[in-house]
Design a protein around this motif. Structure first.
Motif, PDB file in Angstrom:
ATOM      1  N   ALA A 115       0.836  -1.202   0.000  1.00  0.00           N
ATOM      2  CA  ALA A 115       0.000   0.000   0.000  1.00  0.00           C
ATOM      3  C   ALA A 115       0.872   1.253   0.000  1.00  0.00           C
ATOM      4  N   VAL A 116       1.940   1.208   0.793  1.00  0.00           N
ATOM      5  CA  VAL A 116       2.857   2.355   0.837  1.00  0.00           C
ATOM      6  C   VAL A 116       3.502   2.549  -0.521  1.00  0.00           C
ATOM      7  N   ARG A 171      10.166  -4.970   8.954  1.00  0.00           N
ATOM      8  CA  ARG A 171      11.026  -6.113   9.262  1.00  0.00           C
ATOM      9  C   ARG A 171      11.387  -6.082  10.746  1.00  0.00           C
ATOM     10  N   GLY A 172      11.710  -4.867  11.226  1.00  0.00           N
ATOM     11  CA  GLY A 172      12.064  -4.693  12.625  1.00  0.00           C
ATOM     12  C   GLY A 172      10.947  -5.171  13.545  1.00  0.00           C
ATOM     13  N   GLU A 175      11.374   8.299  -3.407  1.00  0.00           N
ATOM     14  CA  GLU A 175      10.390   7.212  -3.388  1.00  0.00           C
ATOM     15  C   GLU A 175      11.044   5.927  -2.890  1.00  0.00           C
ATOM     16  N   HIS A 176      12.220   5.599  -3.458  1.00  0.00           N
ATOM     17  CA  HIS A 176      12.908   4.376  -3.047  1.00  0.00           C
ATOM     18  C   HIS A 176      13.280   4.449  -1.583  1.00  0.00           C
ATOM     19  N   GLY A 177      13.758   5.616  -1.159  1.00  0.00           N
ATOM     20  CA  GLY A 177      14.169   5.794   0.222  1.00  0.00           C
ATOM     21  C   GLY A 177      13.046   5.492   1.197  1.00  0.00           C
ATOM     22  N   VAL A 178      11.880   6.088   0.941  1.00  0.00           N
ATOM     23  CA  VAL A 178      10.740   5.875   1.839  1.00  0.00           C
ATOM     24  C   VAL A 178      10.312   4.415   1.810  1.00  0.00           C
ATOM     25  N   ASN A 179      10.283   3.848   0.597  1.00  0.00           N
ATOM     26  CA  ASN A 179       9.916   2.437   0.477  1.00  0.00           C
ATOM     27  C   ASN A 179      10.814   1.555   1.328  1.00  0.00           C
ATOM     28  N   ALA A 185      12.687   2.440   3.868  1.00  0.00           N
ATOM     29  CA  ALA A 185      12.508   2.743   5.289  1.00  0.00           C
ATOM     30  C   ALA A 185      11.303   1.991   5.851  1.00  0.00           C
ATOM     31  N   VAL A 186      10.190   2.028   5.091  1.00  0.00           N
ATOM     32  CA  VAL A 186       8.984   1.346   5.558  1.00  0.00           C
ATOM     33  C   VAL A 186       9.239  -0.151   5.670  1.00  0.00           C
ATOM     34  N   ALA A 187       9.911  -0.703   4.665  1.00  0.00           N
ATOM     35  CA  ALA A 187      10.206  -2.131   4.686  1.00  0.00           C
ATOM     36  C   ALA A 187      11.056  -2.476   5.906  1.00  0.00           C
TER      37      ALA A 187
END
Lengths: 325, 348
Positions: free
Chosen positions: A51-52, B343-344, B331-335, B337-339
């Motif tokens: 979604a993100v 995972r954490g 965009e890649h950076g935020v992606n 970071a969220v991943a």
């Protein structure tokens, strides 16, 4: 209401900027929405990676201007990712719309959807759009024909174009139908949408039948569409004509809640809605040039009107409560 | 096939490059280029054997040139939309110039063909317009000012000429907005502004034409016989907001009422002067149907609106505020970071 409600950004795996019709089919939509909600629930209200990623991809496309817009100004990317998700809660939870007869709407070719108009504000048109995009087998976009007034207004006119609407005129209607699009018309116009509460479900005159000529010229079927529930969302008790003239509007409604409750009065009442698409009326069987025969146009226009009126009576007879169906 | 071609407006891009293209065509005996100002030196060199004649088409002298050189084809490209010159001069040049030119043509018995560069602005701008104009549609509201009004008047004179000289073939080309790396016109000036004023609550549909495609269509109308009125434009459209984003610019929406004062403020700056009617155009934009051109010219524009605009942005070296790479890397950076956060959580 859950704490963090996911607004479904996209149906499964679509990476097409501008999402052309062939590329993304709505059949996946209901399941995709379900998936989103499930994955969200599993993570304590945190957005899933997908979604993100989809939201970010959408933002990237918007920032860089990397999306497709058709020559009418229709922006499918914006419609699917912002506009329709905003309408969906209203469709599902507020009006609890039940759409039937969607199989009467063709999947590939052009067709003209003709519906009754009511409700002071065109919520009926918006809900019909959601019904066709979300619940039709291939998820079709409805391209509606709007009044001049819509396109003169700042913001509203721009939004109308971006979501696929265009001016009600025969060249535009025929171009869309000829291109295989689904075109929606509300031939009662302001007479229909602005009629007093006491006249509810009484169809008004159907304009000059220009829509019939457009359908005949392009050989597109006419699908009558009857909408029950929209009449009661703003019971219009009176019309302040001097004020309407001052504001350049066709009418200025007075409902039990508007204008004295202010913005609160613009919240539509949560009536239960039914949208029924009827059997298509064929227009190909007429000889060439038949669209120039005014009598034939009037008859066909009347036939459509009568079909919608009868369906409305039938649906109303089955309805036991305005709010609970 | 024409023998002697006269091109007006060779001091500017379209006329000059058209003359240079025609000059390399061995089938054409002579190419005459007319303008009040000489073309820039590099363009003059490019024009090769084409002859430059410094003349004003408003002057009856033009008739002498046409008859003495036995001109059989006239290409009128000098219709200008440039706001840099004073409005009165522009109108004089556009309208009176065309009248004189047509009068000179009417006198000459050698004339066989006239090609006129017009603009899709003749359709006007109004919210009551159909979304897409075909050649036979009349404007809902006649343009009341600016070069659009000039164009309407010019087309009127051309139709009058056609009635008086039915033996002459006339091709009228209604170009949508021209863009290209070397085009200096109102739309390219507009997108060159440091911040771009737009009208609040409106978003125009823009259809553009790459300058090379415009040249090809002009050349084809000279060499082949395709009389008639044609819309000429690239495929597809860009929304104004979208074009601004593609150019990496920043727009400033201005409330409609404040537009005129803003325009006069901008009008004070020579380089950024915008012609009247331009802001009205920004409200709605305009799209034309090019089916007739495709069919009769048997021609597909090589650039779509989007490609033409991108070519203009790259060719002009407009520096975007945010580059493509920057946006993608964010965009890649935020992606990522969220991943990582997810995972954490899962590990914990």
């Amino acid at each position: 209401m859950p704490d963090a409600k996911v607004i479904p950004m996209c149906s499964g795996g679509s990476d097409i900027p501008g999402g052309d019709e062939a590329g993304r089919r709505r059949s996946a939509s209901s399941t995709a929405v379900g998936d989103d909600e499930r994955s969200t629930a599993g993570q304590d209200g945190v957005l899933s990676d997908e979604a993100v990623a989809e939201a970010l991809a959408f933002v990237r496309r918007r920032v860089l201007g990397d999306y497709g817009v058709d020559e009418f100004g229709f922006d499918p990317d914006l419609t699917d990712h912002v506009f329709l998700p905003m309408l969906r809660p209203l469709y599902r939870s507020w009006f609890r719309v039940e759409a039937t007869g969607l199989h009467h709407v063709p999947s590939e070719s052009g067709a003209l959807i003709v519906a009754n108009h009511s409700g002071t504000l065109p919520w009926d048109a918006l809900m019909t759009t959601v019904a066709l995009r979300d619940h039709h087998a291939v998820g079709r976009y409805l391209r509606m024909l709007g009044a001049d007034l819509v396109f003169q207004l700042p913001m509203v006119g721009t939004l109308a174009r971006k979501t696929g609407q265009t001016l009600a005129c025969n060249p535009d209607a025929e171009r869309l139908l000829g291109g295989g699009d689904l075109v929606g018309v509300w031939p009662e116009g302001f007479k229909g949408i602005g009629k007093p509460f006491s006249d509810r479900y009484k169809l008004q005159r159907f304009g000059r039948g220009g829509f019939v000529a457009a359908a005949m010229r392009t050989g597109s079927p006419i699908v009558p569409c009857s909408i029950v529930g929209a009449e009661e969302i703003y019971p219009k008790l009176a019309d302040v004509q001097p004020l309407a003239r001052l504001l350049g509007l066709p009418y200025f409604p007075v409902t039990p809640f508007f204008p004295h409750l202010g913005p609160l009065g613009t919240v539509p009442l949560p009536t239960k809605w039914y949208i029924e698409f009827g059997e298509p009326i064929d227009t190909t069987s007429y000889s060439r040039g038949a669209e120039h025969d005014p009598m034939l146009i009037f008859n066909l226009s009347d036939q459509v009107r009568e079909t919608i009126q009868q369906t409305l009576y039938r649906l109303l007879a089955q309805r036991r409560s305005v709010f609970f169906g | 096939m024409p023998n002697v071609v006269l091109v007006t407006g060779v001091g500017r891009f379209l006329g000059g490059y058209l003359a240079s293209r025609l000059a390399v065509d061995p089938g054409i005996d002579r190419v005459l280029g007319v303008d009040t100002v000489a073309p820039p030196r590099d363009l003059l060199r490019r024009m090769g054997r084409a002859e430059f004649v410094r003349a004003d088409i408003r002057n009856p002298l033009i008739a002498k040139i046409i008859t003495s050189a036995k001109v059989d084809t006239v290409v009128h490209t000098s219709m200008s939309s440039q706001g840099a010159t004073a409005r009165a001069d522009m109108k004089e040049m556009n309208v009176i110039g065309t009248m004189q030119l047509l009068a000179a043509c009417q006198q000459s018995s050698w004339i066989r063909k006239i090609v006129v560069k017009s603009t899709s602005a003749v359709y006007g701008v109004s919210p009551r317009d159909p979304a897409i104009f075909t050649e036979d549609m009349e404007p809902k509201e006649l343009p009341s000012s600016g070069y659009a009004k000039d164009a309407v008047e010019i087309e009127e004179y051309v139709r009058g000429f056609a009635r008086r000289r039915p033996d002459v073939d006339i091709t009228t080309l209604r170009f949508t907005d021209l863009v290209g790396p070397r085009i200096d016109d109102m739309i390219t000036r507009y997108f060159g502004l440091p911040v771009i004023p737009t009208v609040l609550g409106y978003d125009a549909r823009l259809q553009m034409l790459h300058s090379e495609d415009a040249l090809t269509v002009l050349e084809r109308s000279v060499v082949d016989d395709v009389p008639g009125v044609f819309n000429v434009g690239g495929d597809g459209i860009l929304m104004l907001s979208q074009a601004i984003r593609r150019a990496g610019r920043v727009s400033v929406p201005v409330p409609g009422l404040a537009v005129s004062s803003l325009k006069s403020a901008l009008g004070g700056m020579q380089n950024y002067a915008l012609p009247s009617g331009w802001m009205q155009f920004l409200n709605f934009g305009r799209v034309v149907d090019t089916t007739k051109m495709r069919k009769r010219f048997d021609f597909e524009p090589r650039w779509t609106t989007r490609q033409a605009f991108d070519d203009f942005v790259n060719g002009r070296g407009l520096r975007p505020w945010l580059s493509h790479e920057q946006v993608t890397s964010v965009e890649h950076g935020v992606n990522d970071a969220v991943a990582r956060i997810h995972r954490g959580r899962n590990n914990a």
